[in-house]
Design an enzyme around this catalytic site. Sequence first.
Site, short mmCIF file in Angstrom:
data_model
loop_
_atom_site.label_atom_id
_atom_site.label_comp_id
_atom_site.label_asym_id
_atom_site.label_seq_id
_atom_site.Cartn_x
_atom_site.Cartn_y
_atom_site.Cartn_z
N CYS A 53 -12.61 -1.39 12.01
CA CYS A 53 -12.40 -0.53 10.84
C CYS A 53 -11.05 -0.94 10.25
CB CYS A 53 -12.43 0.95 11.23
SG CYS A 53 -11.16 1.41 12.44
N LYS A 83 12.30 -0.29 5.84
CA LYS A 83 12.38 0.88 4.96
C LYS A 83 13.77 1.49 4.95
CE LYS A 83 7.54 2.29 4.78
NZ LYS A 83 6.56 3.36 5.09
N LEU A 108 3.31 1.84 -2.04
CA LEU A 108 3.86 2.11 -3.37
C LEU A 108 3.04 3.11 -4.17
CD1 LEU A 108 5.02 -1.49 -4.36
CD2 LEU A 108 6.22 0.26 -3.04
N GLN A 109 1.85 3.45 -3.69
CA GLN A 109 1.01 4.45 -4.36
C GLN A 109 1.62 5.84 -4.28
OE1 GLN A 109 -0.78 6.40 -1.85
NE2 GLN A 109 -2.51 7.34 -2.91
N ARG A 110 2.52 6.06 -3.32
CA ARG A 110 3.06 7.41 -3.11
C ARG A 110 4.53 7.41 -2.68
NH1 ARG A 110 0.41 5.16 0.51
NH2 ARG A 110 0.98 5.17 2.70
N ASP A 120 4.02 11.33 10.13
CA ASP A 120 2.59 11.47 9.89
C ASP A 120 1.77 11.36 11.16
OD1 ASP A 120 2.89 8.84 10.51
OD2 ASP A 120 1.87 8.05 8.75
N ASN A 121 2.40 11.64 12.32
CA ASN A 121 1.65 11.55 13.57
C ASN A 121 2.10 12.66 14.52
OD1 ASN A 121 3.67 10.29 15.72
ND2 ASN A 121 4.03 9.28 13.74
N SER A 131 0.82 -1.21 0.00
CA SER A 131 0.00 0.00 0.00
C SER A 131 0.85 1.26 0.00
CB SER A 131 -0.93 0.01 1.22
OG SER A 131 -0.19 0.11 2.42
N CYS A 137 -3.29 9.65 7.58
CA CYS A 137 -3.47 9.37 6.15
C CYS A 137 -4.00 7.96 5.94
CB CYS A 137 -2.15 9.57 5.41
SG CYS A 137 -1.64 11.30 5.31
#
Length: 389
Positions: A346, A88, A73-75, A132-133, A71, A195
């Site tokens: 969720c 990473k 790899l979209q960005r 991102d947090n 997921s 995100c």
Amino acid sequence: MDKLNFSKQELERYSRHLILPEFNIEGQKKLKAAKVLVVGSGGLGSPLLLYLAAAGVGTIGIVDFDHVDESNLQRQVLFGVDDIGVPKVEAAKRRLEKLNPHIDIKTYNTWLTSDNALEIIKDYDVVADGTDNFPTRYLVNDACVLLDKVNVYASIYRFEGQASVFNELLEDGSRGPNYRDLFPTPPPPGLVPSCAEGGVIGVLPGILGSLQANEVIKVLSGVGSTLSGRLFLFDAASFETRTVKVHKSPDNPLTGEHPSQSGLIDYQQFCSGERQPEEELETKIKTMSVEEYLALRTSGEAHQLIDVREPFEYEIAEMGGELLPLGSIEKNVDRIAKDRKVIVHCKAGKRSADAIERLQGAFGLNNLYNLEGGILAWAEKVDADLAKY
């Protein structure tokens, strides 16, 4: 050879910098001598790292605890399909060394925490925040202020992004505004989804991460005017931009008129608001791990599984639950069982917790359990066929 001298290959590589009158060989020497720490190698960190490495920043540190997921790899253009499952920092180091063999890449395969942040950051000139947090964002800011380091900041959400330069050393010897001047305290928990929960258009981190790299290069080289004292705002959907001024706040707990904080704190607690005792939290929202739910499901005990994600998410991957999106959960309370355990899930556990809070507050239901980690945890620990979600 002197470390700040350039080989023939380097002079050819950086020739487009060298012919810039404002930049030339002196600017390139400053980049080569510099040490930049990038916190996070994801959406923002990918273009940021690529451009810093290509530009010739001499030492680049990378802090990230995560592994490459499909997921991403979209960005996260730093990675490819061959990197899936690889830490990473390892995949990033390998890619950057292929891009520029003349620089030094240091990796920290760990969470950045209050225990290690000062030790990691102290040897770097500039920190670029690609997180991102909120806990890590405040941690990075506070560590930079305490260590007198520049913090080049960006954040993204859905179609919107922002960027600034914090704590830059000014000509008069003072430091520019920092993140706490703009946001002294984090927003209430749940007000700003991540995100992973709210989504992000794939090109947006590419735009903001490139802007971050530009600001880092300006800070290091002294060329141009940085975003210190300004916050750049970008809306990718409407292609509108704004730049607003950022002023020092007298109420800043680190640098204000009456400082109340002299070191790093517990940022998880700080960004979660006032914490209740664990036993009170447990009575407020009951939880169930994916292992416990698997045992429940295997036992044949009667229960109800409710999925509060959106329909398009359900089409991508589902666990067989009944779809009741969060936005309409109260209107569908009559579809929720009252005589058995109801497990609510969720993607990662945040929206399902919100749903349970609403249902318990409005209808007094006490048979609801939040599935810890949501469908992501289920995919990781139980059903690998969902791992692409």
